[in-house]
Design an enzyme around this catalytic site. Structure first.
Site, PDB file in Angstrom:
ATOM      1  N   SER A 138     -10.026  -2.954 -12.363  1.00 45.85           N
ATOM      2  CA  SER A 138      -9.381  -1.920 -11.552  1.00 45.85           C
ATOM      3  C   SER A 138      -8.013  -1.653 -12.147  1.00 45.85           C
ATOM      4  CB  SER A 138      -9.232  -2.401 -10.104  1.00 45.85           C
ATOM      5  OG  SER A 138      -8.383  -1.546  -9.359  1.00 45.85           O
ATOM      6  N   TYR A 151      -5.541  -8.287  -3.718  1.00 51.03           N
ATOM      7  CA  TYR A 151      -6.476  -7.585  -4.593  1.00 51.03           C
ATOM      8  C   TYR A 151      -5.924  -7.473  -6.014  1.00 51.03           C
ATOM      9  CZ  TYR A 151      -9.803  -3.977  -6.115  1.00 51.03           C
ATOM     10  OH  TYR A 151     -10.777  -3.262  -6.775  1.00 51.03           O
TER      11      TYR A 151
END
Length: 254
Positions: A138, A151
């Site tokens: 990501s 995250y």
């Protein structure tokens, strides 16, 4: 694509029950792969496997026994491994972090990727130069943003693990790659992050002209995986035009 009548090359996709994983499984099947569709939700991967003439495996990547079963089903040769299982939970600042959620994100995104890669690496090497690992990271693994602590820590871990594995396998016939998507509007990512709060989840994408969709990422993943065997796409960052950074997104007025 495989030649007519030849055995299909094998691809393994984790997190295949929805979103990017399901879209990637469908596209790999269209390219002629025997796709092993792995995810925790057995009913969903069974439905997907029937659709793509693949093989379903109920697999929680945080469970050693489940990952061992996945490796057994995948077989002695694996040509493509897409480590897609992962996800985000919550958007609290670090000072208010839920340690259990951070642990869950790390276990799934980082240690899950580690378990599956370790288990399938012999089969990837046995593919004879055609083996490729595609880790779905990501942009959160490259940049920090407020509220994304757990995250971003997990996806930074995936990013560094990918780099380390590439260094360690430099003399082996396996390519090690990473795709780092930005904002992708799927059915479940934001919904999971916000504990099923659909209104809050939809606010993530509100007013954004053209966020990525799962098929956009799948198209890039399959492109990476199907480059010639001597070509390694180390890192591919994929964002919608409206997103300059995790925290800087163009939104149209409501």
């Amino acid at each position: 694509m495989s030649e007519p009548g030849a055995p299909r090359p094998t691809a393994v996709v984790t997190g295949a029950s929805s979103g990017i994983g399901a879209a990637t499984a469908r596209l790999l099947a269209a390219w002629g792969y025997r796709v092993v569709c792995a995810a925790r939700r057995a009913d969903r991967v069974e439905t997907l496997a029937r659709e793509v003439d693949g093989v379903p495996v109920a697999c929680d990547v945080t469970d050693d026994d489940a990952v061992a079963r996945l490796a057994s089903v995948a077989g002695e040769r694996v040509h493509v491994l897409v480590n897609n299982a992962g996800g985000a939970l919550g958007l609290e600042p670090v000072a208010e972090a839920d340690v259990q959620r951070w642990q869950q994100m790390y276990d799934t995104n980082v240690l899950g990727t580690l378990r599956v890669t370790k288990a399938l690496l012999p089969a990837l090497v046995a593919a004879g130069g055609d083996g490729v690992v595609v880790n779905v990271g990501s942009i959160a693994g490259l940049l920090a943003y407020e509220g994304g602590g757990g995250y971003t820590v997990a996806k930074h871990g995936v990013h560094v693990m990918t780099e380390t594995l590439r260094l360690e396998l430099y003399d082996q016939p396996v390519r090690v790659t990473e795709i780092a998507p930005g904002m992708v509007h799927t059915d479940e990512f934001a919904l999971t992050r916000f504990d099923g709060d659909r209104e809050r989840a939809e606010q993530v994408y509100a007013g954004v002209p053209g966020p990525l969709v799962a098929e956009d990422v799948a198209d890039a993943v399959v492109w990476m995986a199907t480059r010639p065997a001597h070509v390694n796409v180390d890192l591919l960052v994929l964002k919608p035009r409206a997103q300059a950074a995790p925290h800087k997104v163009h939104r149209l007025p409501s």
